[in-house]
Design an enzyme around this catalytic site. Structure first.
Site, PDB file in Angstrom:
ATOM      1  CG  ASP B  74      84.258  33.866  29.567  1.00 22.54           C
ATOM      2  OD1 ASP B  74      83.761  32.733  28.836  1.00 22.54           O
ATOM      3  OD2 ASP B  74      85.079  33.749  30.438  1.00 22.54           O
ATOM      4  CD  GLU B 128      88.454  30.052  27.006  1.00 22.05           C
ATOM      5  OE1 GLU B 128      89.226  29.433  26.592  1.00 22.05           O
ATOM      6  OE2 GLU B 128      88.329  31.301  26.733  1.00 22.05           O
TER       7      GLU B 128
END
Lengths: 353, 353
Positions: B74, B128
């Site tokens: 991400d 994350e």
């Protein structure tokens, strides 16, 4: 709501209860204003005007002196304190203290003293408890100044323990801005933490001892308070700005410019953004001394800001005189002592006889 | 969006660009996870699992040692920095630095080193960049710990300047609460101003000199920062509470309990509410020393918190090693140097040969 009938010949206690039982939170005073206007229009010795939800009624006896009796119609929001309740020697209920008790006294004078020794201007106004822009007295002074400006003296029926509270302090609000530099908190040393650097500002406030200024023999105790502190960007960021909002209550002998200079001097070296200054009102005991004697007792200084400052700005000396303990204002348990209601009415009647 | 085809035989620069051009803001990684899963399933030497939008791929060569190569899929939200752009010797674009460059290197190893000298576990995970509860690695460790826990070592491909950043600091967040007593600012002396009383807390922070703690020869420079200050009830009220939120970055040699005791000691006499403590990760150079030598250069301490701490908590020593300057992470202008991409891939290939 339907406007109730107000019986101004009723006892001041009954009238206070009737006023409390006509809710009039700021912005929703229409029903009460209608009732007050209706009751005053029924009195042939008064000329009545309406400005928004404020009502002005004037005698026209050609007396050499004219005096304003003013009170606001609105209250703060209810807090489970309706309807009114008479408990022993106190009337409890929303606005009983601030300031339907005072409004009841003024209405009793309006109805019960048709030939006063001074011409009277009654002002019952809206939106005192909210931002200044909406203030009903301010609106009257702006739109119809002639209704009020010809008075030589004003009595604001704010709760004052049934004694005279003279003048009022001014208020200055300012933001003291402390600047730093952002950084990630994992490398905090790369930034400058504005919150850390605000420590001297708060320490200066903590160490500051407010002055006690004597005006006309009355001691105005000033105050300088942080009312807000704001810093923070994100949980992992060294903040680059910390804003301390300070509230300075200053004696009426200081001008707005002097108040501003005082605060700027205290925080020299910091950015100071003055956001509002409203001047106080001098006690003017030389001009209101006879009235103070008539109302009995030694005058006290008014520490909170009240609309007496609007009269003062107009050149009309004003004082606070009304039933109720001002420290009970805005509390759920507010009440007005019956003895205050009766004393205020009686002394005003005597002075106007 | 339709999942694109990822060509893992392409050059690491092309692959980085392809990854950047598959948007994967936290919570929206499905298309990229599909692409990564598809590309890995095409490789016969890997066993692939999927947990949410995270992908795990393992070799099964029976090597005595197993190493994790991990990277998050991400990115933070776009900031006008799409699509990817090759400018001279840099790949620009959302996530190029944090951390699609690192993911590209790991994918190149997955495809290009079918018989590594150590068994490998590739972890490409979601979320994350957002709150820990949503972290994809955390979810794998909670739901399928066996996929990861048998490793002896983990390499997290976080941007580390193509060098080794060992361990990471812990984070403690706490509210230091200063209490006072409310009063009307017109009678400020009747209250106790909590904001004024916060001055010593901020001064202590300002005067505090963070320790420099040496662990395994690496200096972890700690940090203690106010990240928020909040006080304020209303414009005319002396505030009865001031909350200073502090962020303490502590060396990995301190336990959570030690970190808490340290902060409580600094603010003895104040109410301290610890709102979060996440432990750091020791560098464990005794256990990862050979790898550090192979990856070249002197290891540096990692100052920010990273997911290496999740591996450490599992008993798996871990280090940060990836292309890109970590201080560019989350900036609109983030980029990854082509030289970093090539160096990281080359050194890992050599170590795994």
């Amino acid at each position: 709501m339907r406007s109730p009938h107000l019986d101004l010949t009723a006892d001041v206690v009954s009238l206070t209860r009737a006023l409390v039982d006509t809710p009039s939170e700021s912005g929703a005073e229409a029903a009460l204003a209608d009732a007050v206007e209706g009751a005053l229009r029924a009195l042939p010795h008064l000329v009545v005007d309406r400005v928004g939800d404020s009502v002005v009624a004037r005698t026209g006896l050609g007396r050499p002196e004219r005096v304003v009796l003013a009170g606001h119609l609105d209250t703060v929001p209810a807090a489970g304190n309706l309807p009114a309740r008479l408990d022993g020697e106190r009337v409890y209920g929303l606005g009983a203290c601030d300031m339907k008790g005072g409004v009841a006294v003024a209405l009793r004078i309006a109805a019960g003293v048709p030939r006063p020794s001074r011409d009277l201007t009654f002002v019952f106004y809206a939106c005192e408890e909210v931002e200044s822009d909406r203030n009903g007295l301010r609106r009257i002074l702006a739109e119809r100044p002639g209704l009020v400006a010809d008075a030589g003296l004003a009595i604001l029926m704010e709760p004052s323990g049934a004694g005279v509270e003279a003048g009022c302090q001014g208020i200055l609000t300012a933001d003291v801005v402390v600047r730093g530099e952002r950084a990630h908190t994992a490398r905090a040393w790369q930034g400058i933490n504005a919150a850390h650097k605000a420590a001297p500002v708060l320490r200066r406030l903590d160490e500051h001892r407010a002055e006690r200024v004597v005006v006309d023999g009355l001691e105005y105790r000033e105050g300088l308070s942080a009312v807000a502190v704001r810093a923070g960007v994100a949980g992992n960021v060294v903040p680059d700005e910390c804003v301390v909002t300070v509230d300075y209550r200053f004696a009426p002998s200081r001008s707005e410019a002097q108040a501003e200079a005082y605060v700027r001097g205290l925080f020299a070296g910091y950015e100071v953004r003055v956001t509002e200054v409203v001047p106080g009102a001098a006690p003017c005991l030389d001009r209101v001394g006879g009235l103070v004697d008539a109302l009995g007792g030694r005058p006290r200084p008014k520490l909170g800001w009240t609309d007496v400052a609007r009269f003062a700005a107009l050149g009309v000396p004003a004082l606070n005189y009304g039933p109720g303990d001002p420290t009970l204002a805005h509390t759920a348990g507010e009440y007005v002592p019956v003895a205050h209601l009766r004393a205020c009415e009686e002394r005003l009647r005597r002075w106007l006889a």
